[in-house]
Scaffold this motif. Structure first.
Motif, PDB file in Angstrom:
ATOM      1  N   TRP A   1      54.001 -48.677  52.575  1.00  0.00           N
ATOM      2  CA  TRP A   1      55.159 -48.135  51.854  1.00  0.00           C
ATOM      3  C   TRP A   1      54.976 -46.658  51.547  1.00  0.00           C
ATOM      4  O   TRP A   1      55.896 -45.856  51.715  1.00  0.00           O
ATOM      5  CB  TRP A   1      55.383 -48.931  50.577  1.00  0.00           C
ATOM      6  CG  TRP A   1      55.397 -50.400  50.839  1.00  0.00           C
ATOM      7  CD1 TRP A   1      54.423 -51.312  50.527  1.00  0.00           C
ATOM      8  CD2 TRP A   1      56.416 -51.138  51.517  1.00  0.00           C
ATOM      9  NE1 TRP A   1      54.777 -52.559  50.972  1.00  0.00           N
ATOM     10  CE2 TRP A   1      55.993 -52.477  51.577  1.00  0.00           C
ATOM     11  CE3 TRP A   1      57.643 -50.790  52.079  1.00  0.00           C
ATOM     12  CZ2 TRP A   1      56.759 -53.477  52.179  1.00  0.00           C
ATOM     13  CZ3 TRP A   1      58.406 -51.780  52.684  1.00  0.00           C
ATOM     14  CH2 TRP A   1      57.961 -53.104  52.728  1.00  0.00           C
ATOM     15  N   VAL A   2      53.782 -46.297  51.078  1.00  0.00           N
ATOM     16  CA  VAL A   2      53.425 -44.903  50.802  1.00  0.00           C
ATOM     17  C   VAL A   2      51.994 -44.712  51.288  1.00  0.00           C
ATOM     18  O   VAL A   2      51.103 -45.466  50.890  1.00  0.00           O
ATOM     19  CB  VAL A   2      53.515 -44.581  49.296  1.00  0.00           C
ATOM     20  CG1 VAL A   2      53.009 -43.162  49.020  1.00  0.00           C
ATOM     21  CG2 VAL A   2      54.948 -44.733  48.793  1.00  0.00           C
ATOM     22  N   GLU A   3      51.767 -43.722  52.118  1.00  0.00           N
ATOM     23  CA  GLU A   3      50.436 -43.507  52.645  1.00  0.00           C
ATOM     24  C   GLU A   3      49.596 -42.657  51.701  1.00  0.00           C
ATOM     25  O   GLU A   3      50.070 -41.649  51.161  1.00  0.00           O
ATOM     26  CB  GLU A   3      50.512 -42.815  54.019  1.00  0.00           C
ATOM     27  CG  GLU A   3      51.171 -43.660  55.098  1.00  0.00           C
ATOM     28  CD  GLU A   3      50.418 -44.958  55.358  1.00  0.00           C
ATOM     29  OE1 GLU A   3      49.187 -44.917  55.484  1.00  0.00           O
ATOM     30  OE2 GLU A   3      51.086 -46.014  55.442  1.00  0.00           O
TER      31      GLU A   3
ATOM     32  N   SER B   1      54.284 -36.609  50.366  1.00  0.00           N
ATOM     33  CA  SER B   1      54.018 -36.290  51.772  1.00  0.00           C
ATOM     34  C   SER B   1      55.140 -36.775  52.688  1.00  0.00           C
ATOM     35  O   SER B   1      55.259 -36.320  53.828  1.00  0.00           O
ATOM     36  CB  SER B   1      52.694 -36.926  52.217  1.00  0.00           C
ATOM     37  OG  SER B   1      52.824 -38.334  52.327  1.00  0.00           O
ATOM     38  N   GLY B   2      55.933 -37.733  52.200  1.00  0.00           N
ATOM     39  CA  GLY B   2      56.977 -38.315  53.030  1.00  0.00           C
ATOM     40  C   GLY B   2      56.445 -39.315  54.030  1.00  0.00           C
ATOM     41  O   GLY B   2      57.186 -39.802  54.888  1.00  0.00           O
ATOM     42  N   LYS B   3      55.155 -39.659  53.923  1.00  0.00           N
ATOM     43  CA  LYS B   3      54.534 -40.591  54.857  1.00  0.00           C
ATOM     44  C   LYS B   3      54.479 -41.984  54.254  1.00  0.00           C
ATOM     45  O   LYS B   3      54.126 -42.148  53.084  1.00  0.00           O
ATOM     46  CB  LYS B   3      53.130 -40.116  55.223  1.00  0.00           C
ATOM     47  CG  LYS B   3      53.114 -38.793  55.979  1.00  0.00           C
ATOM     48  CD  LYS B   3      51.698 -38.373  56.326  1.00  0.00           C
ATOM     49  CE  LYS B   3      51.695 -37.073  57.112  1.00  0.00           C
ATOM     50  NZ  LYS B   3      50.310 -36.642  57.460  1.00  0.00           N
ATOM     51  N   GLY B   4      54.818 -42.972  55.070  1.00  0.00           N
ATOM     52  CA  GLY B   4      54.974 -44.334  54.589  1.00  0.00           C
ATOM     53  C   GLY B   4      56.450 -44.674  54.594  1.00  0.00           C
ATOM     54  O   GLY B   4      57.311 -43.777  54.469  1.00  0.00           O
TER      55      GLY B   4
ATOM     56  N   ALA C   1      59.384 -42.152  53.275  1.00  0.00           N
ATOM     57  CA  ALA C   1      60.273 -41.580  54.282  1.00  0.00           C
ATOM     58  C   ALA C   1      61.731 -41.908  53.997  1.00  0.00           C
ATOM     59  O   ALA C   1      62.620 -41.060  54.151  1.00  0.00           O
ATOM     60  CB  ALA C   1      59.876 -42.085  55.673  1.00  0.00           C
ATOM     61  N   VAL C   2      61.984 -43.149  53.546  1.00  0.00           N
ATOM     62  CA  VAL C   2      63.348 -43.534  53.180  1.00  0.00           C
ATOM     63  C   VAL C   2      63.847 -42.671  52.028  1.00  0.00           C
ATOM     64  O   VAL C   2      64.994 -42.204  52.024  1.00  0.00           O
ATOM     65  CB  VAL C   2      63.420 -45.023  52.813  1.00  0.00           C
ATOM     66  CG1 VAL C   2      64.756 -45.358  52.147  1.00  0.00           C
ATOM     67  CG2 VAL C   2      63.231 -45.898  54.049  1.00  0.00           C
ATOM     68  N   ALA C   3      62.986 -42.448  51.040  1.00  0.00           N
ATOM     69  CA  ALA C   3      63.379 -41.655  49.876  1.00  0.00           C
ATOM     70  C   ALA C   3      63.839 -40.265  50.276  1.00  0.00           C
ATOM     71  O   ALA C   3      64.878 -39.767  49.803  1.00  0.00           O
ATOM     72  CB  ALA C   3      62.217 -41.567  48.892  1.00  0.00           C
TER      73      ALA C   3
ATOM     74  N   TRP D   1      56.808 -47.021  60.556  1.00  0.00           N
ATOM     75  CA  TRP D   1      55.876 -47.251  59.456  1.00  0.00           C
ATOM     76  C   TRP D   1      55.509 -48.709  59.202  1.00  0.00           C
ATOM     77  O   TRP D   1      54.514 -48.980  58.527  1.00  0.00           O
ATOM     78  CB  TRP D   1      56.432 -46.640  58.172  1.00  0.00           C
ATOM     79  CG  TRP D   1      56.543 -45.148  58.239  1.00  0.00           C
ATOM     80  CD1 TRP D   1      57.686 -44.405  58.325  1.00  0.00           C
ATOM     81  CD2 TRP D   1      55.469 -44.213  58.258  1.00  0.00           C
ATOM     82  NE1 TRP D   1      57.394 -43.069  58.390  1.00  0.00           N
ATOM     83  CE2 TRP D   1      56.034 -42.916  58.344  1.00  0.00           C
ATOM     84  CE3 TRP D   1      54.077 -44.345  58.200  1.00  0.00           C
ATOM     85  CZ2 TRP D   1      55.254 -41.770  58.371  1.00  0.00           C
ATOM     86  CZ3 TRP D   1      53.296 -43.189  58.232  1.00  0.00           C
ATOM     87  CH2 TRP D   1      53.885 -41.926  58.318  1.00  0.00           C
ATOM     88  N   LEU D   2      56.297 -49.648  59.680  1.00  0.00           N
ATOM     89  CA  LEU D   2      56.021 -51.056  59.390  1.00  0.00           C
ATOM     90  C   LEU D   2      55.608 -51.807  60.655  1.00  0.00           C
ATOM     91  O   LEU D   2      56.247 -51.686  61.686  1.00  0.00           O
ATOM     92  CB  LEU D   2      57.251 -51.732  58.779  1.00  0.00           C
ATOM     93  CG  LEU D   2      57.771 -51.123  57.465  1.00  0.00           C
ATOM     94  CD1 LEU D   2      59.007 -51.875  57.004  1.00  0.00           C
ATOM     95  CD2 LEU D   2      56.695 -51.148  56.386  1.00  0.00           C
ATOM     96  N   THR D   3      54.566 -52.556  60.543  1.00  0.00           N
ATOM     97  CA  THR D   3      54.093 -53.370  61.657  1.00  0.00           C
ATOM     98  C   THR D   3      55.049 -54.524  61.889  1.00  0.00           C
ATOM     99  O   THR D   3      55.547 -55.121  60.960  1.00  0.00           O
ATOM    100  CB  THR D   3      52.703 -53.937  61.337  1.00  0.00           C
ATOM    101  OG1 THR D   3      51.845 -52.867  60.941  1.00  0.00           O
ATOM    102  CG2 THR D   3      52.109 -54.639  62.523  1.00  0.00           C
TER     103      THR D   3
END
Length: 284
Positions: A62-64, A70-73, A77-79, A273-275
């Protein structure tokens, strides 16, 4: 990626009209005026800023690295995709942290919207607002090799396992109804606490959403295994952005989410981002 794009268009028209009336000006100035006017039209917690909340800590996928800025996860990224649709630049996003329980409780909020895998439900809507769903998931059972039920191929194989999960989540409710285990389901204050219980051998398996199950099995647990998805979760839980009850932002945020879904952005972010669910069969 949402409805405020309409506001930006409208303010752009106003800006263009004003430029025509008063002579020449730079295109950059017109764009800046349009963006400022668009965001100003939104009744946010802080004028010109969009305050977004997530959990403390926030976990992959969800958040890296617990760094939403960072916008990663997926959710980070959705936010930022939602913020962009609403007309906010990356630097105009302010992050705060809340607990899950505090966010869904009635009362004022210190954020414009919050995302930490909140399942949309009629009961929760009595206290807070939700956007339309940005992700639909399934409930999965994750365990550790050698535990009771870890090698189950159907629901009957989990019957004698001690199942745990976070209190108040739909995952734990579904585990109780679908598996109907012979032992009482163990509830914990958070997903993190249930994971700790699994690691400590207090439970044989835990019920979580599928992306979290995949992450736990592959990155967090020694010899972790996703046993499978629960049959009743076909169609999945719907995650929505959470807002204060009767928030003036509920409508524009929902329109932004809808726009992101329609243009394929949400699917792209989920793919990034999601497996996927490979290796997690539906248990019957």
């Amino acid at each position: 990626m949402r409805l405020t794009r309409l506001l930006s268009v409208l303010t752009s028209v106003v800006a263009v009209t004003a430029l025509a009336a008063c002579g020449s000006d730079t295109d950059g100035a017109a764009d800046a005026t349009s963006t400022a006017s668009g965001t100003a039209a939104l009744d946010t917690l802080t004028a010109g800023k969009l305050t977004i909340a997530t959990g403390e800590p926030a976990y992959s996928p969800w958040v890296e690295d617990d760094k939403p800025e960072s916008g990663k996860g997926f959710e980070a990224a959705v936010a930022y995709a939602v913020a962009d649709k609403l007309g906010f630049a990356h630097d105009d996003v302010v992050w705060v942290r809340t607990t899950f329980d505090a966010a869904i409780a009635p009362g004022p909020k210190d954020f414009d919207f919050n995302l930490q895998q909140f399942t949309i439900s009629a009961d929760r809507k009595k206290a807070v607002d939700f956007s339309s769903p940005y992700y639909t998931t399934a409930t999965a059972i994750v365990s550790i090799k050698g535990n009771t039920g870890a090698d189950a191929t159907d629901l009957a194989g989990l019957k004698d396992a001690t199942i745990g999960g976070a209190v108040g989540t739909t995952s734990i409710t579904l585990a109780e109804s679908e598996i109907d285990p012979s032992h009482d389901v163990q509830t914990y204050n958070s997903v993190e606490d249930s994971v700790a219980a699994l690691k400590a051998g207090q439970v044989d398996a835990i019920a979580v959403d599928l992306p979290t199950a995949l992450y736990l099995a592959n990155a967090e647990l020694d010899d972790g295994v996703v046993v499978g998805q629960l049959q009743g979760s076909d169609g999945g839980d719907e995650f929505g952005l959470l807002l204060a009850k009767d928030s003036p932002l509920t409508s524009p945020v929902t329109e932004a989410v809808d726009a992101l879904r329609e243009d394929g952005t949400l699917d792209e972010l989920a793919t990034t981002w999601l497996t996927d669910a490979a290796g997690a069969p539906v248990l019957q």
